[in-house]
Design a protein around this motif. Sequence first.
Motif, mmCIF file in Angstrom:
data_model
loop_
_atom_site.group_PDB
_atom_site.id
_atom_site.type_symbol
_atom_site.label_atom_id
_atom_site.label_comp_id
_atom_site.label_asym_id
_atom_site.label_seq_id
_atom_site.Cartn_x
_atom_site.Cartn_y
_atom_site.Cartn_z
ATOM 1 N N LYS A 183 0.823 -1.205 0.000
ATOM 2 C CA LYS A 183 0.000 0.000 0.000
ATOM 3 C C LYS A 183 0.858 1.256 0.000
ATOM 4 O O LYS A 183 0.477 2.286 -0.554
ATOM 5 C CB LYS A 183 -0.921 0.007 1.217
ATOM 6 C CG LYS A 183 -2.053 -1.011 1.139
ATOM 7 C CD LYS A 183 -2.907 -0.987 2.397
ATOM 8 C CE LYS A 183 -3.624 0.326 2.558
ATOM 9 N NZ LYS A 183 -4.531 0.329 3.736
ATOM 10 N N TRP A 187 1.055 5.127 -4.322
ATOM 11 C CA TRP A 187 1.020 6.506 -4.813
ATOM 12 C C TRP A 187 1.899 6.712 -6.043
ATOM 13 O O TRP A 187 1.579 7.532 -6.905
ATOM 14 C CB TRP A 187 1.424 7.476 -3.700
ATOM 15 C CG TRP A 187 2.871 7.440 -3.314
ATOM 16 C CD1 TRP A 187 3.446 6.695 -2.328
ATOM 17 C CD2 TRP A 187 3.948 8.178 -3.922
ATOM 18 N NE1 TRP A 187 4.802 6.912 -2.268
ATOM 19 C CE2 TRP A 187 5.123 7.826 -3.238
ATOM 20 C CE3 TRP A 187 4.016 9.096 -4.971
ATOM 21 C CZ2 TRP A 187 6.374 8.362 -3.568
ATOM 22 C CZ3 TRP A 187 5.258 9.632 -5.304
ATOM 23 C CH2 TRP A 187 6.414 9.267 -4.606
ATOM 24 N N LEU A 288 -10.157 2.526 -4.668
ATOM 25 C CA LEU A 288 -8.935 2.122 -5.377
ATOM 26 C C LEU A 288 -9.173 1.910 -6.867
ATOM 27 O O LEU A 288 -8.410 1.201 -7.530
ATOM 28 C CB LEU A 288 -8.286 0.892 -4.748
ATOM 29 C CG LEU A 288 -7.763 1.072 -3.322
ATOM 30 C CD1 LEU A 288 -6.981 -0.162 -2.867
ATOM 31 C CD2 LEU A 288 -6.875 2.318 -3.197
ATOM 32 N N ARG A 450 -3.553 8.254 -1.734
ATOM 33 C CA ARG A 450 -2.826 6.985 -1.681
ATOM 34 C C ARG A 450 -1.568 7.104 -0.805
ATOM 35 O O ARG A 450 -1.157 6.124 -0.193
ATOM 36 C CB ARG A 450 -2.453 6.529 -3.086
ATOM 37 C CG ARG A 450 -3.635 6.311 -4.022
ATOM 38 C CD ARG A 450 -4.467 5.070 -3.673
ATOM 39 N NE ARG A 450 -5.264 5.215 -2.462
ATOM 40 C CZ ARG A 450 -6.430 5.853 -2.395
ATOM 41 N NH1 ARG A 450 -6.945 6.418 -3.492
ATOM 42 N NH2 ARG A 450 -7.100 5.944 -1.268
#
Length: 470
Positions: A183, A187, A288, A450
């Motif tokens: 995760k 970005w 997402l 993100r």
Amino acid sequence: MSHIKTILTRRLYSTAQSDLKTTLKAVIPERLQLYSHVKKDLSSHQIGTQTVGSVIGGMRGSRALLWESSSVDPNKGVTFHGLTIEECQAALPKSKHESTDPKSEMLPESMFWFLLTGKLPTQSQINTFSSELAHKGDLPEYVVKSLDNLPKTLHPMTQLSIGISMMNNESVFAKAYAKGIPKTDAWEYVLDDVINLIAKLPALVGKIYSNTYYSGKNLGTINMDKDWSYNMASSMGFTLDDSVNIKDLSKSQSNDFVNLVRLYCALHGDHEGGNVSAHATHLVGSSLSDPFLSYSAGVQGLAGPLHGLAAQEVVRFILEMKNAIGGDINHKVKIEEYLWSLLNSNRVIPGYGHGVLRKADPRFTAMIRFGDNRAEEFSKDDNLQLVKNLSAIAPSVLTEHGKTKNPYPNVDSSSGVLFYHYGLQETLFLTVIFGASRALGPLSQLVWDRVYGLPIERPTSVSLKKLAGL
């Protein structure tokens, strides 16, 4: 037999639809009466941390959305990381070809850099970034073919949304996520998609403009040595280099049109996070979905008449008004009488009022200043002169009328008329340019969503009966 069966099936469905409408019509009066009671008598009541009025009033005033890049103050207007429009115009880099020209405007890619990072870019950094956007600016062939096969009558904003959605096929974030990524790394892939999407908007805008109004004729190309706004204008046929000069503009007019695109897109890039296009992008992105799908949703929100269509409404309004007052654009009494005729007919004055602002929109001021800096060009433009006269007369009329919280002009009062002056008179298309510009803020925020690892957005809903305490 098959034909008879089809007729009977249609009649059956028609009857069912009729029954559904009849049932609904019977329910509506009671529900409206309850809604009126809640709105009139209970708006100030608290429900959790919110008021009932906020719940049923579009969540106005509810601070429930994290947004980094801009904010809107009722008196100051929009600021970008704390800088006013004038401060941004002074600080953000311009085109490398016009960096010392006082009439040259800040570049939207400069604004994107600033919105994303909070740091003012250097001229060198923007020169490189403009080049990167240009080199990534060509549309995939499948997008071009698909757009060519769409009905020519399809709304330009629908085409824009479709074009952006299709480029989901290019999403590096979607591919990386499918393979499995931490995760904390998401970005970077999102940023790659964001830059790729923004880079392709000039060609996409130009393609839709050509297909809608010029039978798919190639109006211009992406110039690798030019900035993002120049390439948008070029793709639409408004420049003199590498494009078809469909509007027969002079060199100075072409340069001014490019600078109008620069100013308009930089000013419209972000307007905090609560507006429909920004919020829709954030909402879909919170699941997402990749930036292409997320911003396609934002574009569809922008296409709504209450959000992105105001500029075209103002152009139509100004043209109708000029005709109604016999072209006497400086006649104060005639202008006032026309405005009162609108208000007394329960119509609004397009381009006036704002959901947050309680002063004149500084974006309106910036657009008017654009025209004032080209006084010789606009001195004989009755439309712009009427806009300016109207901005001095309408606030007092609206104040006397007493039914608006903000009687001052917003940015839409002037922007469409400026584009109209240079030949962009297909007013339906103004929102497409708005759609290209609004990508800057919501997509920069999507990267930060993100970075922070923000969760999926999921507010709790409540029924009208619960609000009424039933």
